[in-house]
Design an enzyme around this catalytic site. Structure first.
Site, PDB file in Angstrom:
ATOM      1  N   ARG A 104      10.204   7.483   3.710  1.00  0.00           N
ATOM      2  CA  ARG A 104      10.111   8.934   3.874  1.00  0.00           C
ATOM      3  C   ARG A 104      10.809   9.410   5.148  1.00  0.00           C
ATOM      4  O   ARG A 104      11.381  10.499   5.184  1.00  0.00           O
ATOM      5  CB  ARG A 104       8.651   9.361   3.854  1.00  0.00           C
ATOM      6  CG  ARG A 104       8.001   9.207   2.485  1.00  0.00           C
ATOM      7  CD  ARG A 104       6.495   9.342   2.543  1.00  0.00           C
ATOM      8  NE  ARG A 104       6.098  10.637   3.081  1.00  0.00           N
ATOM      9  CZ  ARG A 104       4.859  10.942   3.468  1.00  0.00           C
ATOM     10  NH1 ARG A 104       3.897  10.005   3.384  1.00  0.00           N
ATOM     11  NH2 ARG A 104       4.567  12.133   3.942  1.00  0.00           N
ATOM     12  N   ARG A 144       0.832  -1.197   0.000  1.00  0.00           N
ATOM     13  CA  ARG A 144       0.000   0.000   0.000  1.00  0.00           C
ATOM     14  C   ARG A 144       0.870   1.253   0.000  1.00  0.00           C
ATOM     15  O   ARG A 144       1.906   1.302   0.648  1.00  0.00           O
ATOM     16  CB  ARG A 144      -0.921   0.004   1.226  1.00  0.00           C
ATOM     17  CG  ARG A 144      -1.972  -1.100   1.204  1.00  0.00           C
ATOM     18  CD  ARG A 144      -2.763  -1.131   2.494  1.00  0.00           C
ATOM     19  NE  ARG A 144      -1.937  -1.561   3.621  1.00  0.00           N
ATOM     20  CZ  ARG A 144      -2.382  -1.670   4.869  1.00  0.00           C
ATOM     21  NH1 ARG A 144      -3.643  -1.374   5.150  1.00  0.00           N
ATOM     22  NH2 ARG A 144      -1.587  -2.072   5.832  1.00  0.00           N
ATOM     23  N   ASP A 173       0.862   5.666   0.378  1.00  0.00           N
ATOM     24  CA  ASP A 173       0.129   6.758   0.997  1.00  0.00           C
ATOM     25  C   ASP A 173      -0.333   7.786  -0.032  1.00  0.00           C
ATOM     26  O   ASP A 173       0.086   7.759  -1.197  1.00  0.00           O
ATOM     27  CB  ASP A 173       1.014   7.462   2.026  1.00  0.00           C
ATOM     28  CG  ASP A 173       1.357   6.577   3.209  1.00  0.00           C
ATOM     29  OD1 ASP A 173       0.515   5.747   3.578  1.00  0.00           O
ATOM     30  OD2 ASP A 173       2.466   6.721   3.761  1.00  0.00           O
TER      31      ASP A 173
END
Length: 299
Positions: free
Chosen positions: A219, A72, A74
């Protein structure tokens, strides 16, 4: 051994009954994450990549289609090589899934390939590793054409220092300091195979490959390396953050718009199509970024 109940797209074991006429199809998908609230379908009808794929593939199949993804992403994150699978009773040529879905998808989502696979294939659980690329611009002005596809910083970065600093994160570690507070993974331990950096003018490309990733892990790593790149922290800091095992010890999470899911690696016997990891203007294969600076592989 107890027989497992079959549901569409589930992980198949030797005791799972396989419905007659059912097929499992794998797709390679790319998307620009700018206009979506992430990949996964969410309550409230907000636009997601998975939601649009469900709608488009259901029209091709003439039956409701749901799917499973390799990982998945974001809101705002892109993918050049996302892999998904779904089960269907519809019999279609492989190219029909690619061409048939196209008119029902927004411009920012595309199907790159389709392949009929064994029912033992699972987009998530069959994957051996994943690779992400993060694009950073440190030019004097904000890039207008790629503003939603790269992260711009207002100061020149020392890419060599960032590359050296990143090597302390290669290997198997507890990445608690680099996971989001809401991460639901059972274990924070991940095996990072390599972190490579390449400078191309005002563009810095960071590539990281691991067996799996925690929520916001890439990130958060980039956020720490940016502090090293601008000279605010020493090259030893990423390892200090790692050892702290505390999210508060790290830097702010880097923006999503520079991040791309660039590759998902599966066993060779599955014979899935191999495509350029991208994005389109970066054709280098995973692990072979040209003009790398200060990089090394695990082992």
């Amino acid at each position: 051994m107890q027989e497992r109940f079959y549901t569409r797209n589930c992980e198949i074991t030797p005791t799972t009954p396989w419905p007659e006429g059912m097929q499992r199809i794998a797709l390679g998908v790319e998307y620009n994450g700018r206009d979506f609230h992430g990949f996964q379908v969410q309550p409230g009808g907000v636009p997601t990549v998975q939601g649009y794929l469900h709608q488009a593939l259901s029209k091709v199949a003439c039956e409701p289609i749901t799917l499973i993804c390799a990982g998945r992403t974001d809101a705002g994150v892109h993918a050049t090589a996302q892999v998904v699978h779904f089960d269907t009773l519809a019999v279609r040529p492989e190219k029909a899934w690619v061409l048939g879905a196209r008119p029902h998808l927004p411009e920012g989502v595309g199907v790159r390939w389709a392949r009929a696979v064994s029912n033992s294939f699972h987009a998530r659980f069959s994957a051996r590793s994943r690779a992400y690329r993060y694009l950073i611009s440190d030019g004097e002005s904000r890039p207008a054409l790629l503003h939603d596809q790269v992260t711009w910083v207002r100061h020149k970065l020392d890419a060599e220092a960032m590359a050296v600093a990143a090597q302390g994160l290669v290997g198997e570690h507890d990445f608690t300091s680099y996971r989001a507070a809401q991460c639901q993974a059972h274990s924070p331990v991940r095996l990072v195979e390599h972190i490579h950096l390449s400078r191309r003018g005002d563009l810095i490309v960071l590539e990281i490959k691991a067996n799996a990733f925690l929520h916001h892990m890439v990130r958060n790593i980039v956020g720490v390396l940016l502090e090293v790149g601008r000279g605010a922290r020493p090259i030893t800091w990423p390892v200090e953050v790692l050892k702290a095992r505390e999210r508060a010890a790290a830097a702010a999470t880097a923006r999503p718009n520079g991040l791309y899911l660039a590759s998902v690696d599966y066993p060779a016997h599955l014979d899935l199509p191999r495509v350029s990891p991208g994005p389109l203007f970066i054709a280098d294969p995973i692990g072979q970024l040209a003009e790398r600076v200060g990089c090394s592989n695990i082992g």
